[in-house]
Scaffold this active site. Structure first.
Site, PDB file in Angstrom:
ATOM      1  N   SER A 133       0.840  -1.189   0.000  1.00 24.07           N
ATOM      2  CA  SER A 133       0.000   0.000   0.000  1.00 24.07           C
ATOM      3  C   SER A 133       0.875   1.238   0.000  1.00 24.07           C
ATOM      4  O   SER A 133       2.054   1.185   0.380  1.00 24.07           O
ATOM      5  CB  SER A 133      -0.887   0.009   1.258  1.00 24.07           C
ATOM      6  OG  SER A 133      -1.544   1.250   1.439  1.00 24.07           O
ATOM      7  N   TYR A 146      -2.404  -0.395  10.653  1.00 19.65           N
ATOM      8  CA  TYR A 146      -2.258  -0.794   9.250  1.00 19.65           C
ATOM      9  C   TYR A 146      -0.933  -0.303   8.692  1.00 19.65           C
ATOM     10  O   TYR A 146      -0.216  -1.046   8.005  1.00 19.65           O
ATOM     11  CB  TYR A 146      -3.431  -0.250   8.441  1.00 19.65           C
ATOM     12  CG  TYR A 146      -3.459  -0.709   7.001  1.00 19.65           C
ATOM     13  CD1 TYR A 146      -3.805  -2.021   6.684  1.00 19.65           C
ATOM     14  CD2 TYR A 146      -3.176   0.169   5.961  1.00 19.65           C
ATOM     15  CE1 TYR A 146      -3.843  -2.451   5.365  1.00 19.65           C
ATOM     16  CE2 TYR A 146      -3.217  -0.246   4.640  1.00 19.65           C
ATOM     17  CZ  TYR A 146      -3.551  -1.556   4.343  1.00 19.65           C
ATOM     18  OH  TYR A 146      -3.585  -1.981   3.035  1.00 19.65           O
TER      19      TYR A 146
END
Length: 275
Positions: A133, A146
């Site tokens: 990501s 995250y």
């Protein structure tokens, strides 16, 4: 010769979007899903699909055994994709929430990868593609768990690539920015599981976060459909010289550039204002 590719996290989003293009490209696809209902649905669509719960070592072991049987001990590609986001300020998240995040987003990936690597060593050529990501190298507020899991994945993947450099196995990272998937719905569920918004000094920000996560569409100008990740995935699988990193969406490319050229103080100011 049959080239088998395993894709994790195929119930929706990027994983599901990859199945038809991979099949059209001539690969034999093995999908994995956590929910038995999704396993049955994808099997009914004509794909091999195996149940995989990355939080359960026994499920990972059983999945790896089934893959070994289906591929007859030779695996060409592994697309590690299954993950979720745990929202919340770090000061509000208990250790158990971070452990859960890392178990799904990193430790489960390692367990599966380690079990499948012998099958990949048996292949004439092999590829590992990790779905990371933009938050794997650019931190944002209220996404600390995250962020940490994806930062860790980036370091893990870079190390794995170096350690496999003397083999025929090539390792790549895909780094998407905003992609329109069910990611927000799953993140909202995780948020409400671990955080009590009304008891936090971040209560007002949490209210805005919940409103954002409840929307079916992100509303981001830069958001792309899951299909935007398929050309990089196919290149990583097909190219004799796959890239180490594939950056997808404008925010990923912009923040990668800014991280290279800006001092941390200025980068913090920009990231601090990012939604």
């Amino acid at each position: 010769m049959s080239l088998w590719v395993v894709v994790t996290g195929c119930s929706s989003g990027i994983g599901y979007a990859s199945l038809a293009p991979l099949k059209a490209a001539g690969y034999h696809v093995i999908a994995t899903c956590r929910n038995p209902i999704d396993v049955e649905r994808i099997q009914n669509e004509g794909y091999q699909c195996v149940k995989l719960d990355l939080d359960d070592p026994q499920s990972i072991a059983q999945c790896a055994e089934e893959i070994a049987t289906l591929t007859q001990g030779k695996l060409y590609g592994l697309f590690n994709n299954a993950a979720y986001g745990q929202p919340g300020a770090l000061e509000d998240l208990p250790v158990a929430a971070l452990k859960a995040q890392f178990t799904t987003n990193l430790f489960g990936w390692h367990d599966l990868t380690q079990r499948l690597l012998p099958l990949m060593h048996n292949s004439d050529n092999a590829r590992i593609i990790q779905n990371s990501s933009v938050l794997g190298f650019a931190a944002m507020k209220y996404r600390g768990a995250y962020n940490a899991s994806k930062f860790a994945l980036e370091g893990y993947t870079d190390t794995l690539r170096l350690e496999l450099a003397d083999t025929h196995i090539r390792v790549s990272l895909i780094e998407p920015g905003p992609i329109e998937t069910r990611f927000r719905a799953n993140a909202l569920k995780a948020f409400l599981c671990w955080v009590s918004p009304e008891n936090s000094r971040h209560a007002e920000q949490y209210r805005l976060q919940i409103e954002r996560l409840e929307k079916e569409q992100s509303g981001s100008t830069f958001a792309l459909p899951a299909q935007a990740c398929i050309p990089p995935l196919l290149h990583a699988l097909n190219s004799p010289r796959p890239k180490r990193r594939y950056r997808i969406t404008t925010p990923t490319k912009v923040f990668a550039f800014l991280k290279r050229v800006l001092p941390t103080l200025l980068l913090d100011k920009i990231l601090g204002k990012a939604a």
